[in-house]
Design an enzyme around this catalytic site. Structure first.
Site, PDB file in Angstrom:
ATOM      1  N   ARG A 104       0.844  -1.188   0.000  1.00  0.00           N
ATOM      2  CA  ARG A 104       0.000   0.000   0.000  1.00  0.00           C
ATOM      3  C   ARG A 104       0.883   1.243   0.000  1.00  0.00           C
ATOM      4  O   ARG A 104       1.708   1.412   0.872  1.00  0.00           O
ATOM      5  CB  ARG A 104      -0.931   0.008   1.215  1.00  0.00           C
ATOM      6  CG  ARG A 104      -1.985   1.095   1.146  1.00  0.00           C
ATOM      7  CD  ARG A 104      -3.224   0.732   1.942  1.00  0.00           C
ATOM      8  NE  ARG A 104      -3.075   1.071   3.339  1.00  0.00           N
ATOM      9  CZ  ARG A 104      -4.089   1.425   4.129  1.00  0.00           C
ATOM     10  NH1 ARG A 104      -5.315   1.470   3.662  1.00  0.00           N
ATOM     11  NH2 ARG A 104      -3.893   1.701   5.391  1.00  0.00           N
ATOM     12  N   THR A 108      -0.817   7.702  -1.185  1.00  0.00           N
ATOM     13  CA  THR A 108      -2.111   7.614  -1.869  1.00  0.00           C
ATOM     14  C   THR A 108      -3.033   6.588  -1.212  1.00  0.00           C
ATOM     15  O   THR A 108      -4.236   6.568  -1.464  1.00  0.00           O
ATOM     16  CB  THR A 108      -1.921   7.197  -3.340  1.00  0.00           C
ATOM     17  OG1 THR A 108      -1.387   5.853  -3.380  1.00  0.00           O
ATOM     18  CG2 THR A 108      -0.965   8.131  -4.059  1.00  0.00           C
ATOM     19  N   ASP A 200      -4.087  -6.527  11.660  1.00  0.00           N
ATOM     20  CA  ASP A 200      -3.314  -6.681  10.427  1.00  0.00           C
ATOM     21  C   ASP A 200      -2.936  -8.153  10.267  1.00  0.00           C
ATOM     22  O   ASP A 200      -2.104  -8.681  11.012  1.00  0.00           O
ATOM     23  CB  ASP A 200      -2.053  -5.810  10.482  1.00  0.00           C
ATOM     24  CG  ASP A 200      -1.287  -5.822   9.169  1.00  0.00           C
ATOM     25  OD1 ASP A 200      -0.874  -6.923   8.728  1.00  0.00           O
ATOM     26  OD2 ASP A 200      -1.101  -4.742   8.585  1.00  0.00           O
ATOM     27  N   ASP A 203       0.890  -8.972   9.717  1.00  0.00           N
ATOM     28  CA  ASP A 203       1.698  -8.827  10.933  1.00  0.00           C
ATOM     29  C   ASP A 203       1.406  -9.949  11.915  1.00  0.00           C
ATOM     30  O   ASP A 203       2.318 -10.479  12.554  1.00  0.00           O
ATOM     31  CB  ASP A 203       1.412  -7.475  11.602  1.00  0.00           C
ATOM     32  CG  ASP A 203       2.090  -6.321  10.886  1.00  0.00           C
ATOM     33  OD1 ASP A 203       3.019  -6.572  10.079  1.00  0.00           O
ATOM     34  OD2 ASP A 203       1.693  -5.168  11.109  1.00  0.00           O
TER      35      ASP A 203
END
Length: 209
Positions: A104, A108, A200, A203
């Site tokens: 990502r 943006t 996440d 993670d």
């Protein structure tokens, strides 16, 4: 419009509840992602085509069923999608595995593709595109774009937890794709995380922060 299905088997719901818990260890998280993917695989593979085959039992000759020639490819979206691969491969050991890598962009917040490695005959395969989370839908849409650019036509998207916003975005961008999830959660928060979600997934799978 492609199929949208929440696979709400009691075993899946139970394992997903443990997966969501903040105090679930990396080891257990990893094991559960694989187990839930395998349980989902049973339903996701329900419409694989069969063909007749002649065999000999200890008693007699007989005509029975086997999976038809249609070949499978399991394509995880890196990195979290890797956590779901073994569970699905254990069901269909002959499946090929491709990879689509994305990150990502911090400015943006849009997904950027950095790796695409697929079986050569991807255009002839039934594809299970896998990622634990369907949040905004951005990564899934880009991954399907990538597959279609290379001739893929038969794609099922398989995730553990989906936000309504992500489902809507993926359906609007690719109305032909079947979407399977273990849970349809409430919504996205302002940071694009699913609520209640599970944090996440990458993670938590790999023990990174």
């Amino acid at each position: 419009m492609g199929k949208f299905q929440v696979i709400s088997h009691p075993l899946i719901q139970h394992k997903l509840s443990i997966l969501r818990r903040e105090d679930t260890s990396t080891k257990v998280f990893r094991e559960l992602v694989n187990e839930i993917a395998m349980l989902m695989g049973y339903e996701v593979s329900r419409d694989l085509p069969l063909e007749d085959i002649d065999i000999q039992t200890p008693i007699t000759k007989t005509t029975q069923k086997q999976l038809a020639g249609k070949k499978l490819a399991i394509v995880p979206i890196l990195r979290a999608g890797i956590g779901m691969v073994d569970g699905l491969v254990s069901l269909v050991p002959a499946a090929k595995v491709g990879h689509i890598g994305m990150y990502r962009d911090e400015e943006t917040l849009q997904p950027v593709e950095y790796l695409v490695k697929l079986p050569e005959d991807i255009d002839q395969r039934q594809i299970f595109l896998v990622d634990p989370m369907l949040a905004t839908g951005g990564s899934a849409i880009l991954a399907v774009d990538s597959l279609k650019k290379r001739g893929a036509a038969n794609i099922k998207f398989v995730c553990l937890v989906a936000a309504p916003e992500g489902v809507k975005a993926l359906q609007e961008a690719h109305p032909d794709i079947d979407i399977y999830t273990a849970a349809l959660d409430e919504k996205l928060n302002d940071n694009g995380y699913i609520i209640p979600g599970l944090g996440d997934a990458g993670d938590r799978l790999f023990g990174t922060k």
